[in-house]
Motif scaffolding. Sequence first.
Motif, PDB file in Angstrom:
ATOM      1  N   LYS A  24      -3.744  31.281  32.740  1.00  0.00           N
ATOM      2  CA  LYS A  24      -4.960  31.012  33.529  1.00  0.00           C
ATOM      3  C   LYS A  24      -4.755  29.887  34.538  1.00  0.00           C
ATOM      4  O   LYS A  24      -5.572  29.694  35.435  1.00  0.00           O
ATOM      5  CB  LYS A  24      -6.130  30.681  32.606  1.00  0.00           C
ATOM      6  N   HIS A  25      -3.669  29.122  34.397  1.00  0.00           N
ATOM      7  CA  HIS A  25      -3.382  28.049  35.344  1.00  0.00           C
ATOM      8  C   HIS A  25      -2.244  28.483  36.256  1.00  0.00           C
ATOM      9  O   HIS A  25      -1.086  28.541  35.820  1.00  0.00           O
ATOM     10  CB  HIS A  25      -2.997  26.762  34.615  1.00  0.00           C
ATOM     11  N   ASP A  74       1.171  17.755  29.280  1.00  0.00           N
ATOM     12  CA  ASP A  74      -0.027  17.945  28.443  1.00  0.00           C
ATOM     13  C   ASP A  74      -1.256  17.340  29.113  1.00  0.00           C
ATOM     14  O   ASP A  74      -2.335  17.951  29.168  1.00  0.00           O
ATOM     15  CB  ASP A  74       0.169  17.288  27.073  1.00  0.00           C
ATOM     16  N   MET A  77      -2.446  19.289  32.068  1.00  0.00           N
ATOM     17  CA  MET A  77      -3.178  20.497  31.683  1.00  0.00           C
ATOM     18  C   MET A  77      -4.614  20.159  31.274  1.00  0.00           C
ATOM     19  O   MET A  77      -5.550  20.901  31.575  1.00  0.00           O
ATOM     20  CB  MET A  77      -2.468  21.201  30.521  1.00  0.00           C
ATOM     21  N   LEU A  78      -4.793  19.026  30.590  1.00  0.00           N
ATOM     22  CA  LEU A  78      -6.149  18.621  30.180  1.00  0.00           C
ATOM     23  C   LEU A  78      -7.024  18.340  31.391  1.00  0.00           C
ATOM     24  O   LEU A  78      -8.204  18.679  31.416  1.00  0.00           O
ATOM     25  CB  LEU A  78      -6.072  17.386  29.276  1.00  0.00           C
ATOM     26  N   LEU A  80      -6.504  19.619  34.494  1.00  0.00           N
ATOM     27  CA  LEU A  80      -6.710  20.894  35.188  1.00  0.00           C
ATOM     28  C   LEU A  80      -7.770  21.743  34.488  1.00  0.00           C
ATOM     29  O   LEU A  80      -8.523  22.474  35.128  1.00  0.00           O
ATOM     30  CB  LEU A  80      -5.391  21.662  35.276  1.00  0.00           C
ATOM     31  N   ARG A  81      -7.842  21.628  33.157  1.00  0.00           N
ATOM     32  CA  ARG A  81      -8.812  22.406  32.392  1.00  0.00           C
ATOM     33  C   ARG A  81     -10.246  22.049  32.775  1.00  0.00           C
ATOM     34  O   ARG A  81     -11.159  22.842  32.622  1.00  0.00           O
ATOM     35  CB  ARG A  81      -8.586  22.146  30.897  1.00  0.00           C
ATOM     36  N   THR A  82     -10.464  20.831  33.275  1.00  0.00           N
ATOM     37  CA  THR A  82     -11.814  20.421  33.690  1.00  0.00           C
ATOM     38  C   THR A  82     -12.172  20.958  35.072  1.00  0.00           C
ATOM     39  O   THR A  82     -13.292  20.772  35.542  1.00  0.00           O
ATOM     40  CB  THR A  82     -11.945  18.886  33.720  1.00  0.00           C
ATOM     41  N   THR A 117     -10.680  11.821  34.336  1.00  0.00           N
ATOM     42  CA  THR A 117     -11.782  12.789  34.368  1.00  0.00           C
ATOM     43  C   THR A 117     -13.135  12.149  34.080  1.00  0.00           C
ATOM     44  O   THR A 117     -14.123  12.851  33.901  1.00  0.00           O
ATOM     45  CB  THR A 117     -11.541  13.931  33.361  1.00  0.00           C
TER      46      THR A 117
END
Length: 343
Positions: A24-25, A74, A77-78, A80-82, A117
């Motif tokens: 998904k990324h 890691d 990715m955290l 980017l997930r936001t 974030t």
Amino acid sequence: MNRTSTAQQPSQDRTTARFTVPAKHPMVTVLGSGDSLLRVIETAFPSADIHVRGNEISASGSAADVALIQRVFDEMMLVLRTGQPMTEDAVERSIAMLKASENGGADGQETPAEVLTQNILSNRGRTIRPKTLNQKRYVDAIDKHTVVFGIGPAGTGKTYLAMAKAVQALQSKQVTRIILTRPAVEAGERLGFLPGTLYEKIDPYLRPLYDALHDMLDPESIPRLMAAGTIEVAPLAYMRGRTLNDAFIILDEAQNTSPEQMKMFLTRLGFDSKIVITGDVTQVDLPGGTKSGLRQVQDILEGVDDVHFSRLSSQDVVRHKLVGRIVDAYEKYDSRTGNEPRH
């Protein structure tokens, strides 16, 4: 990030780790346009080898380097997930935070993703957030304490973040007004010899505060809020004799207050108010022989309950990268030549 496998290579004490970026990324969000983000990581770990094949990334090097590289990805990715994009600057700051915590330099549990974030304020599609660990701790201190001092060099976001917190407090109805003030020290606070009306005279000293406000509020609303007294921007001399209730009060350029002015300002604190005082003790513009109120107050109030000192450094400079290097160069010059920062 899902790590598909980790292979130990005992020869030459090198370790290899392989991990997979979730589908998904898109890889461009992780590696950057033209692999710009990957190059930042490679530069930070020159003795490690990083290879990308499809959506799998492998890193080889010392166990310490490989573990840190895994943590960097890691944290990316955290973030980017936001839905927040990664930038070269954000990757550099993430690596610096992780290396500092690895070396025992950071004593808290905050991770780069938590720092990067944390949203303070959003306006017109732009979000204001801390960019360094010290900035996050400064912002958190403003939430927890009634009086906070933000002390550090130019470009560390001391005033900007304080103003964002003030606007946030106003919008959430924690306070009913914002008061922004600075000492007009270059004019001796007399202002008499400058041409024009009172506001034209003080404008050059207060202009940076107006500029920051325009970043945080719709420009059309600012004159209305100022006319209603909801936002007040005034020189420090105009605080004398007042009690400031239900307000978020910011004193900027506090290194240019005298000890008497600092005491006067601090004793304006009223009920349900919060004070943030910002300044840089290495850039004092007071006449020769005048002691800086910001220097003195650190000795007086350190350890007093509900008063907090947040200290930022060249590592927290969020202007052009060169600004941080300039600050460092001046500090090295002062220590080499025995020069003390001006009092």
